[in-house]
Design an enzyme around this catalytic site. Structure first.
Site, PDB file in Angstrom:
ATOM      1  N   GLU A   1      26.856  67.643  91.234  1.00 33.01           N
ATOM      2  CA  GLU A   1      28.088  68.426  91.391  1.00 33.01           C
ATOM      3  C   GLU A   1      27.778  69.891  91.700  1.00 33.01           C
ATOM      4  O   GLU A   1      27.823  70.744  90.809  1.00 33.01           O
ATOM      5  CB  GLU A   1      28.970  68.339  90.144  1.00 33.01           C
ATOM      6  CG  GLU A   1      30.318  69.041  90.338  1.00 33.01           C
ATOM      7  CD  GLU A   1      31.170  69.071  89.087  1.00 33.01           C
ATOM      8  OE1 GLU A   1      32.336  69.501  89.177  1.00 33.01           O
ATOM      9  OE2 GLU A   1      30.673  68.688  88.008  1.00 33.01           O
TER      10      GLU A   1
ATOM     11  N   LYS B   1      29.793  64.987  93.644  1.00 33.19           N
ATOM     12  CA  LYS B   1      31.111  65.481  93.247  1.00 33.19           C
ATOM     13  C   LYS B   1      31.257  66.873  93.837  1.00 33.19           C
ATOM     14  O   LYS B   1      30.524  67.794  93.467  1.00 33.19           O
ATOM     15  CB  LYS B   1      31.262  65.508  91.723  1.00 33.19           C
ATOM     16  CG  LYS B   1      32.652  65.969  91.273  1.00 33.19           C
ATOM     17  CD  LYS B   1      32.898  65.728  89.798  1.00 33.19           C
ATOM     18  CE  LYS B   1      34.298  66.200  89.396  1.00 33.19           C
ATOM     19  NZ  LYS B   1      34.627  65.887  87.990  1.00 33.19           N
TER      20      LYS B   1
END
Length: 296
Positions: free
Chosen positions: A176, A213
């Site tokens: 992420e 992500k």
């Protein structure tokens, strides 16, 4: 669900991933949003008990198990807790939902336009415990504040290095590198980010699967090359401060990218709601986010 079944669910499931991983720093804000003031708890143990009550209410709400949520990201304390007498991971899997664990230990101070992850000295022990709990994957967050090529390269390099450590432990890493949606040069920076991500993906061993992500990009469809990469199991989007409506509208312009929202999922839930009101409110948010996730 065994590991192969969970892999298939994440790879092909028609739905989205719920982010239920607020940790120490973000928990008071999450509780306030839920309608529980700071005066209602004293100390970390009471605070985390309150947030676990909220998460348990979400997980056990009928709409949460309607098939539109395919995964959920947990905080370590939530993983260590129980929901209706079962471990949280087992409670999720019983509902057809794949469990992930947040593994980063917070953000370092900003340098070169980014905030990298602090050293993950607790990671080996947390990975061992997570495997024991039957978790499927992990999530770890860095933040990019500007289109600084050197900083972005460092963030992505760190994410992939730790991701390989996680994969070696038998879990699927969700990388992420969040791009701050308020950054004035975000469109330029996201193109730099994509290039660095592709370098990282191309460096992975054949067959190694990771997830990504990412902030919903300024340019719709920007991350299509990453979505199509053979080493990518799934690409998910964070809401990044957008409201549910804003995030869903933007996500619908990114085919193949599904949601992994926290604020967008939970923002209208309140402790004072009746169970019926709570489930209805949650169900409407789930329907909206799922529609945007499968729009492509």
């Amino acid at each position: 669900m065994n590991f192969d079944e969970m892999t298939a669910k994440i790879a092909g499931g028609q739905g989205f991933i719920a982010a239920l991983d607020q940790s120490g720093g973000s928990t008071p804000k999450a509780l306030r949003g839920y309608g529980i003031s700071d005066e209602a708890w004293s100390g970390d143990d009471e605070m985390f008990a309150r947030i676990h009550d909220m998460r348990s209410r979400v997980i056990t709400s009928p709409s949460f198990a309607n098939g539109k949520i395919i995964g959920a990201i947990l905080f370590e304390r939530t993983m260590d807790s129980e929901v209706e007498g079962a471990s949280t991971a087992d409670a999720l899997k019983e509902r057809g939902i794949v469990p992930f664990i947040k593994v980063d230990q917070g953000l370092a101070d900003e340098a070169d336009g980014v905030q990298m992850m602090k050293p993950l000295d607790k990671l080996p022990a947390l990975l061992e415990k997570s495997v024991g709990h039957g978790m499927f994957g992990t999530k770890m967050r860095s933040v990019i504040k500007s289109a600084n090529a050197a900083g972005i390269a460092k963030v992505v390099e760190q994410q992939f290095a730790v991701g390989n450590q996680i994969a070696d432990a038998g879990l699927v890493p969700m990388l992420e590198p969040e791009f701050d949606i308020t950054a004035a040069d975000r469109a330029e920076g996201e193109r730099i980010l994509l290039a660095e991500i592709m370098k990282g993906l191309n460096s992975l061993p054949t067959g190694r699967k990771v997830m990504l992500k990412l902030s919903i990009p300024v340019e719709g469809g920007l991350y299509a090359p990453a979505i199509a990469h053979p080493n990518v199991l799934r690409v998910v989007a964070l809401s990044g401060g957008f409201s549910t409506d804003e995030a869903c509208e933007k996500l619908a312009h990114n085919p193949g990218m599904i949601a992994s929202f926290s604020r967008g999922l939970l923002q209208d839930l309140r402790a004072a709601q009746s169970d019926a009101e709570f489930d209805d409110t949650l169900g409407k948010a789930i329907d909206k986010i799922c529609t945007a996730s499968v729009a492509g």
